[in-house]
Design a protein around this motif. Structure first.
Motif, PDB file in Angstrom:
ATOM      1  N   THR A   1       9.970  -4.411 -10.665  1.00 29.39           N
ATOM      2  CA  THR A   1       9.431  -4.239 -11.807  1.00 29.39           C
ATOM      3  C   THR A   1      10.080  -3.912 -13.125  1.00 29.39           C
ATOM      4  O   THR A   1       9.929  -2.568 -13.331  1.00 29.39           O
ATOM      5  CB  THR A   1       8.113  -3.977 -11.625  1.00 29.39           C
TER       6      THR A   1
ATOM      7  N   ARG B   1      -4.019  -6.711 -12.430  1.00 26.78           N
ATOM      8  CA  ARG B   1      -4.780  -7.238 -12.944  1.00 26.78           C
ATOM      9  C   ARG B   1      -6.301  -6.134 -12.986  1.00 26.78           C
ATOM     10  O   ARG B   1      -6.370  -5.413 -12.047  1.00 26.78           O
ATOM     11  CB  ARG B   1      -5.569  -8.547 -13.497  1.00 26.78           C
TER      12      ARG B   1
ATOM     13  N   ASN C   1      -1.316 -14.708 -15.255  1.00 27.51           N
ATOM     14  CA  ASN C   1      -0.679 -13.245 -15.216  1.00 27.51           C
ATOM     15  C   ASN C   1      -0.473 -12.095 -14.493  1.00 27.51           C
ATOM     16  O   ASN C   1      -1.750 -12.185 -13.513  1.00 27.51           O
ATOM     17  CB  ASN C   1      -0.656 -12.935 -17.252  1.00 27.51           C
ATOM     18  N   GLY C   2       0.060 -11.272 -14.735  1.00 26.78           N
ATOM     19  CA  GLY C   2       0.384 -10.697 -13.383  1.00 26.78           C
ATOM     20  C   GLY C   2       0.630 -10.362 -11.659  1.00 26.78           C
ATOM     21  O   GLY C   2       0.897 -11.494 -12.050  1.00 26.78           O
TER      22      GLY C   2
ATOM     23  N   PHE D   1       1.494  -4.352 -13.332  1.00 28.85           N
ATOM     24  CA  PHE D   1       1.415  -6.080 -13.217  1.00 28.85           C
ATOM     25  C   PHE D   1      -0.295  -6.133 -13.052  1.00 28.85           C
ATOM     26  O   PHE D   1      -0.983  -7.395 -12.168  1.00 28.85           O
ATOM     27  CB  PHE D   1       2.450  -6.368 -12.734  1.00 28.85           C
TER      28      PHE D   1
ATOM     29  N   ILE E   1       5.145 -11.972  -9.240  1.00 28.31           N
ATOM     30  CA  ILE E   1       4.673 -12.085 -10.490  1.00 28.31           C
ATOM     31  C   ILE E   1       4.733 -13.277 -11.038  1.00 28.31           C
ATOM     32  O   ILE E   1       6.511 -13.554 -11.292  1.00 28.31           O
ATOM     33  CB  ILE E   1       4.887 -10.637 -11.546  1.00 28.31           C
TER      34      ILE E   1
ATOM     35  N   GLU F   1      -6.030 -16.526 -16.681  1.00 31.09           N
ATOM     36  CA  GLU F   1      -5.824 -15.068 -15.704  1.00 31.09           C
ATOM     37  C   GLU F   1      -4.191 -15.785 -14.406  1.00 31.09           C
ATOM     38  O   GLU F   1      -4.653 -15.178 -13.683  1.00 31.09           O
ATOM     39  CB  GLU F   1      -6.471 -14.954 -14.499  1.00 31.09           C
TER      40      GLU F   1
END
Length: 336
Positions: free
Chosen positions: A89, A157, A222-223, A155, A203, A220
């Motif tokens: 991360t 959601r 992402n993350g 990250f 991710i 959606e």
């Protein structure tokens, strides 16, 4: 080959006041079985920067944990010639977080080396191995700084009731030096990889394969995404196997290990693994009750807590074991 490496000092940083399970439900707007989280997983509280409205991210965590280690070791940032940050991360895709850490600590151009190691939650075991070997073989380096850090909550959601109770923010730093006394040492490692499992959890947006676009956000993608359920017995199967291979490789018996520090993902799993290797649970460091699961930060954070409490003492043999998505597993055998 045993390397004359010493962990000179450790430091830790976790952002903001701890968040208990009941408060987490309110702050994150989620519902989850907190009894299961506390009794089986072992997590009672954690630190999450953005839920405390703190404008802090990965680079802040690594800088502050390093400052704590430098203070505890009575050293200056200019004493460090090697900066290694272990994380999946990072502050940015590029430049490396270790480069940012060096800049914040040393304030400019120095004769130092800085790089990141990314192997999911096993990153710290890889970084510790790499830093130890570079330090042992490079006479120009007197001190190395190795930091494990996790900022996975950045990250997650909104509304993710699986991830919020588990993942937390935190970092810990080790300062390493060569040891001429013969009392401390890096004995060696054992690594394992299965890259066919890359598409279980991760991710996936933000890299070259899937840049973050309006469409990715709308869909959606992402993350943090959990795409496939991971085998429930994965670590229960893998960790005893890796421990056995590591100890056999270096002719060390399980009874000779004073402390086992496993990835702090699940208290019940650690208990099962300690039973499988026929070792008393008292030898296992567990800090998930205080810090939650901090990925690449959890192994160094656990050692820091053990040293700070007086449980881990000079001359003790310590085994690190970490596994992460991908699949990547790493272990280290150290004489603290």
């Amino acid at each position: 080959m045993v390397l004359p490496i010493k962990i000179v000092a450790t430091g830790l940083y976790a952002p903001g006041e701890p968040i208990g399970n009941e408060e987490l439900k309110q702050l994150a707007g989620i519902e989850f079985n907190h009894e299961k989280i506390e009794e089986k997983i072992g997590i009672k509280q954690r630190h999450i920067a953005h839920l405390r409205n703190l404008q802090e991210t990965t680079a802040d965590f690594v800088t502050k944990s390093a400052e704590d280690a430098l203070k505890n070791g009575g050293l200056s940032a200019d004493d460090i010639s090697l900066f290694v940050v272990a994380t999946d991360t990072p502050e940015y895709v590029t430049p490396a977080t270790a480069i940012i850490q060096q800049g914040r600590l040393q304030k400019g151009e120095k004769w130092s080396m800085s790089f990141d190691v990314s192997a999911s939650c096993a990153s710290f075991t890889m970084a510790f191995d790499a830093a130890s070997r570079i330090l042992a073989n490079n006479p120009k380096i007197k001190y190395a700084l190795v930091t494990g850090v996790y900022n996975m909550p950045a990250f997650i959601r909104p509304g993710d009731k699986f991830s919020y109770p588990l993942f937390a923010d935190g970092a810990a730093s080790f300062i390493l030096s060569k040891d001429d006394t013969g009392k401390s040492a890096y004995i060696g490692n054992q690594m394992l990889t299965d890259g066919t499992q890359f598409d279980y959890i991760g991710i996936y947006a933000g890299g070259s394969k899937m840049p973050v676009t309006k469409e990715v956000l709308e869909e959606e993608k992402n993350g943090l995404l959990s795409l496939k359920p991971m085998p429930g017995d994965r670590n229960v199967r893998l960790w005893p196997m890796v421990v056995e291979k590591l100890l056999t490789e270096y002719s060390v018996k399980a009874d000779e290990i004073d402390h086992y520090i496993f990835t702090q993902i699940n208290r019940s799993v650690i208990i099962q693994v300690m039973e499988a290797i026929n070792q008393p649970i008292e030898k296992a460091m567990m800090i998930m009750d205080k810090y939650g699961y901090t990925g690449s930060g959890c192994v160094p954070m656990a050692l820091h807590e053990g040293v700070k409490s007086g449980k881990i003492k000079r001359g003790d043999k310590v085994l690190f074991m970490a596994s992460g998505a991908g699949l990547s597993v790493g272990s280290n055998l150290v004489v603290y």
